[in-house]
Write a protein that holds these residues in place. Structure first.
Motif, PDB file in Angstrom:
ATOM      1  N   SER A   1      37.849  50.470  42.777  1.00  0.00           N
ATOM      2  CA  SER A   1      38.568  51.002  41.746  1.00  0.00           C
ATOM      3  C   SER A   1      39.802  51.503  42.263  1.00  0.00           C
ATOM      4  O   SER A   1      41.129  51.493  41.424  1.00  0.00           O
ATOM      5  CB  SER A   1      37.670  52.434  40.918  1.00  0.00           C
ATOM      6  OG  SER A   1      38.505  52.984  40.027  1.00  0.00           O
ATOM      7  N   ARG A   2      39.933  52.147  43.281  1.00  0.00           N
ATOM      8  CA  ARG A   2      41.184  52.690  43.945  1.00  0.00           C
ATOM      9  C   ARG A   2      42.075  51.578  44.085  1.00  0.00           C
ATOM     10  O   ARG A   2      43.227  51.437  43.990  1.00  0.00           O
ATOM     11  CB  ARG A   2      40.971  53.549  45.112  1.00  0.00           C
ATOM     12  CG  ARG A   2      42.250  54.130  45.696  1.00  0.00           C
ATOM     13  CD  ARG A   2      41.918  54.555  47.019  1.00  0.00           C
ATOM     14  NE  ARG A   2      43.059  55.075  47.534  1.00  0.00           N
ATOM     15  CZ  ARG A   2      43.549  55.532  48.852  1.00  0.00           C
ATOM     16  NH1 ARG A   2      42.455  55.553  49.632  1.00  0.00           N
ATOM     17  NH2 ARG A   2      44.559  55.700  49.153  1.00  0.00           N
ATOM     18  N   ALA A   3      41.570  50.256  44.612  1.00  0.00           N
ATOM     19  CA  ALA A   3      42.331  49.164  45.138  1.00  0.00           C
ATOM     20  C   ALA A   3      42.854  48.649  43.716  1.00  0.00           C
ATOM     21  O   ALA A   3      43.912  48.127  43.744  1.00  0.00           O
ATOM     22  CB  ALA A   3      41.393  48.219  45.427  1.00  0.00           C
ATOM     23  N   GLN A   4      42.261  48.450  42.658  1.00  0.00           N
ATOM     24  CA  GLN A   4      42.584  47.870  41.440  1.00  0.00           C
ATOM     25  C   GLN A   4      43.987  48.833  40.802  1.00  0.00           C
ATOM     26  O   GLN A   4      44.571  48.296  40.091  1.00  0.00           O
ATOM     27  CB  GLN A   4      41.595  47.893  40.453  1.00  0.00           C
ATOM     28  CG  GLN A   4      40.546  46.964  40.673  1.00  0.00           C
ATOM     29  CD  GLN A   4      39.407  46.981  39.637  1.00  0.00           C
ATOM     30  OE1 GLN A   4      39.125  47.850  39.151  1.00  0.00           O
ATOM     31  NE2 GLN A   4      38.443  45.748  39.730  1.00  0.00           N
ATOM     32  N   GLN A   5      43.799  50.033  41.020  1.00  0.00           N
ATOM     33  CA  GLN A   5      44.863  50.966  40.551  1.00  0.00           C
ATOM     34  C   GLN A   5      46.293  50.396  41.401  1.00  0.00           C
ATOM     35  O   GLN A   5      47.470  50.904  40.800  1.00  0.00           O
ATOM     36  CB  GLN A   5      44.748  52.549  40.917  1.00  0.00           C
ATOM     37  CG  GLN A   5      43.593  53.073  40.054  1.00  0.00           C
ATOM     38  CD  GLN A   5      43.210  54.469  40.548  1.00  0.00           C
ATOM     39  OE1 GLN A   5      43.717  55.008  41.284  1.00  0.00           O
ATOM     40  NE2 GLN A   5      42.048  54.991  39.836  1.00  0.00           N
ATOM     41  N   CYS A   6      46.238  49.944  42.596  1.00  0.00           N
ATOM     42  CA  CYS A   6      47.089  49.526  43.458  1.00  0.00           C
ATOM     43  C   CYS A   6      47.626  48.248  43.173  1.00  0.00           C
ATOM     44  O   CYS A   6      48.322  47.334  43.806  1.00  0.00           O
ATOM     45  CB  CYS A   6      46.993  49.864  45.045  1.00  0.00           C
ATOM     46  SG  CYS A   6      46.730  51.505  45.498  1.00  0.00           S
ATOM     47  N   GLY A   7      46.787  47.202  42.376  1.00  0.00           N
ATOM     48  CA  GLY A   7      47.042  45.948  41.856  1.00  0.00           C
ATOM     49  C   GLY A   7      46.247  45.028  42.927  1.00  0.00           C
ATOM     50  O   GLY A   7      46.888  43.884  43.126  1.00  0.00           O
ATOM     51  N   ILE A   8      45.314  45.692  43.567  1.00  0.00           N
ATOM     52  CA  ILE A   8      44.820  44.784  44.760  1.00  0.00           C
ATOM     53  C   ILE A   8      43.196  44.469  44.509  1.00  0.00           C
ATOM     54  O   ILE A   8      42.490  45.520  44.017  1.00  0.00           O
ATOM     55  CB  ILE A   8      44.789  45.357  46.013  1.00  0.00           C
ATOM     56  CG1 ILE A   8      46.296  45.611  46.413  1.00  0.00           C
ATOM     57  CG2 ILE A   8      43.883  44.612  47.023  1.00  0.00           C
ATOM     58  CD1 ILE A   8      46.467  46.434  47.734  1.00  0.00           C
ATOM     59  N   ASP A   9      42.826  43.180  44.378  1.00  0.00           N
ATOM     60  CA  ASP A   9      41.156  43.039  44.289  1.00  0.00           C
ATOM     61  C   ASP A   9      40.767  43.020  45.695  1.00  0.00           C
ATOM     62  O   ASP A   9      41.063  42.488  46.522  1.00  0.00           O
ATOM     63  CB  ASP A   9      41.281  41.328  43.637  1.00  0.00           C
ATOM     64  CG  ASP A   9      41.761  41.616  42.198  1.00  0.00           C
ATOM     65  OD1 ASP A   9      41.767  42.424  41.576  1.00  0.00           O
ATOM     66  OD2 ASP A   9      42.476  40.288  41.880  1.00  0.00           O
TER      67      ASP A   9
END
Length: 631
Positions: free
Chosen positions: A201-209
């Protein structure tokens, strides 16, 4: 007449006379002579063969025609520089496929759990990620968490990295810290170990999968690289500023590996891997091992139990760094804790050293069986080749361990002269002239990197128009054709563990202390830490010390151990606040009462430190500081 009698006495005896002589001897005498003859014949038949040097050690390089004062290694016997050794291995991608053929797809990479034997696989996560890059002509960029968030963020942006492979979630969190709240190019984060949903979830907030290594596996047509394609961008640690990305092609790395192969033989070897794969030393060694279908065993990840991994794996190839060798040396001598034990150890070493001088290297002498057996067993008992590089090593330490371990040792194997030409360039401002065989060391050859990524200014500083790399080292050609490093163009040096140090950067931080007027930071390339000579400020020291409950004259305060301790704590605190890494901090200091000046020869007319003169002036004091440090 006398001459005639003498010649008669020296004549070869007749066969009948020899027979009569032996008949006159007793049976015991004949048995003794027969036994002596048998022992002598056995010794001659089984004695170890001396190693043949790769070239004449009295002249190890040859001068090339032309006016550049350039020389090339004599090991080539006049042949061309090596860009590759095998026709079917001109890229790192081809390294692995050649190894598969050589080993008939046998065991390649191994790992182990605590108190368990090694389990051999056909891949290991880090290595397969790197090989995947080469399979599809991608470029790998090594990252390691000790660089710090600022340097990692800088590298991610500079190299426009889109995919990052991490082993554990903690490092993934560090990466997210680096890119959070800023523009970045990272799209995918591949994790080897299991990870939680909140990290996704945190990575998705940074645009990362975030995906697992297994989910990243694909079965698409391969795109093999060409020799001149970029393979690796290896960033420096940023000693003097932002990290610089050295661009290395497949040809560069294959050429470097060729020097290794040219002077060594690799076949059914076992290599222990514990050095950082982010450094080129370990990656080149692994490339050579893979190319020959040999095996690589990874340590458990804890350097403190490396000896347990060594005794379990029993490697034959052991790459080492000087710091590890120094610890081994200290431990061996520390166990010889009585005059008698020390005398026996040194006597056994001298006997083996004499054999080594004759070219004999072995592990089955009487001294090995009596004295050095335990030392050899501590590294598995099968090491036949040690490789050391990345930093200088003391000659006495290296010679002793070669004797104790009974194995051949290669230092900076890429420096064998097979893959590059060396010249020295005049530096009139430092009084070094190429005509005298001394100057800045410059290197040219197929292993030379292509420049720094997106940094033409730094590239121009390092690489000239003719392709020579200006190393910054000052060298001097010796009569036997070897090159001795005698100075540095810039005041940057390596510690024993291979870390680069810019002392002036550290000094500029330390002199911010109120108590400090001048400082000289010194690092010995055979030591693992820094020390410093501090000149306290005579105007500020008394008041500064009084605040800490210490009083006395300037000279008395400089001799006070509590003052020394307080100054050391203060400058280390300033270092931490300024972002100095742990290896950039001094471990001990000495207080000196006389200011560095032009008059005493320790400063230049422009008030810059004369580092060579400072080092010589304080040599005794520096040696005392190092002798009292226990790492």
């Amino acid at each position: 007449m006398q001459a005639h009698e003498l010649l008669k006495q020296l004549r070869i005896p007749e066969l009948s006379e020899v027979r009569d002589y032996f008949r006159s001897l007793s049976t015991n005498t004949l048995l003794g002579m027969g036994a002596f003859t048998a022992v002598t014949a056995y010794w001659f038949a089984t004695r170890p063969k001396a190693l043949k040097p790769p070239c004449d050690l009295r002249m190890q390089s040859v001068e090339l025609p032309g006016g550049e004062f350039a020389r090339r290694g004599a090991v080539l016997n006049g042949g061309p520089l090596l860009s590759h050794f095998y026709e079917d291995a001109k890229t790192i991608y081809e390294f692995f496929h050649r190894g598969l053929r050589e080993s008939k797809n046998g065991p390649c990479l191994g790992s182990r759990k605590p108190k368990q034997p090694y389990e051999w696989l056909s891949y290991s996560e880090w290595t397969i990620s790197e090989l995947a890059c080469y399979t599809y002509s991608l470029i790998s960029v090594p990252l390691y968490d000790t660089l710090g968030t600022e340097a990692i963020g800088y590298i991610l942006e500079k190299a426009c990295i889109s995919t990052v492979v991490c082993d554990v979630p903690e490092k993934a969190k560090l990466l997210l810290d680096c890119v959070s709240g800023r523009q970045h190019t990272v799209k995918t984060l591949i994790l080897i170990e299991n990870f939680a949903a909140d990290l996704v979830s945190r990575a998705q907030q940074c645009g990362i999968d975030i995906i697992s290594l297994k989910d990243a596996e694909v079965n698409k047509p391969q795109i093999p690289p060409q020799p001149d394609d970029l393979a690796i961008i290896c960033f420096t640690s940023g000693t003097t500023g932002n990290p610089k990305g050295a661009m290395l092609t497949h040809r560069n790395i294959v050429s470097n590996s060729s020097a290794f192969i040219y002077v060594t033989k690799v076949n059914t070897d076992v290599h222990i891997s514990y050095l950082p794969l982010a450094h080129m030393f370990e990656r080149v060694v692994q490339g050579v091992i893979l190319m020959h279908g040999a095996r690589i065993g990874y340590f458990q990840g804890d350097i403190r139990i490396l000896m347990d991994d060594l005794t379990t794996l029993k490697p034959t190839v052991f790459p080492v760094v000087p710091r590890l060798l120094n610890r081994m040396f200290d431990k061996i001598y520390g166990q010889a804790n009585s005059p008698l034990k020390r005398h026996i150890l040194e006597f056994a070493f001298r006997r083996k050293e004499n054999e080594m001088k004759s070219g004999i290297m072995r592990r089955d002498s009487v001294w090995d069986k009596i004295i050095f057996k335990k030392v050899q067993a501590s590294v598995g008992g099968h090491v036949r080749m040690m490789l050391t590089g990345a930093a200088p090593i003391s000659a006495p330490v290296l010679t002793f361990l070669r004797a104790a371990l009974g194995c051949q040792t290669y230092l900076d194997i890429h420096c064998s002269g097979c893959v590059f030409t060396v010249c020295v360039c005049s530096l009139p401002e430092m009084n070094y002239y190429a005509a005298k065989g001394e100057g800045e060391v410059c290197v040219r050859g197929p292993n030379v990197f292509k420049g720094y990524l997106k940094d033409p200014e730094k590239t121009k500083e390092a690489l000239d128009e003719d392709g020579w790399v200006h190393t910054g080292d000052i060298g001097k050609w010796l009569p036997n054709g070897t090159l001795k490093i005698v100075d540095r163009k810039k005041h940057i040096f390596k510690l024993a563990q291979g870390e680069y140090i810019a002392p002036e950067k550290i000094e500029n931080i330390y002199i911010r202390s109120e108590a400090v007027a001048q400082t000289f930071v010194h690092g010995d390339s055979l030591q693992a830490c820094l020390v410093a000579i501090i000149v306290p400020d005579p105007d500020f020291l008394p008041g500064w010390a009084k605040k800490r409950g210490i009083e006395g004259s300037y000279e008395e305060l400089c001799k006070n151990k509590e003052v020394k301790k307080a100054i050391l704590e203060d400058i280390v605190k300033l270092g931490k606040e300024s972002g100095l890494k742990s290896f950039e901090q001094v471990k001990d200091i000495a207080l000196h009462t006389e200011m560095f000046s032009i008059q005493n020869g320790l400063l230049t007319p422009t008030l810059k430190a004369k580092r060579a003169d400072l080092r010589n002036h304080f040599r005794k004091l520096i040696d005392e500081l190092y002798s009292n440090i226990k790492m």
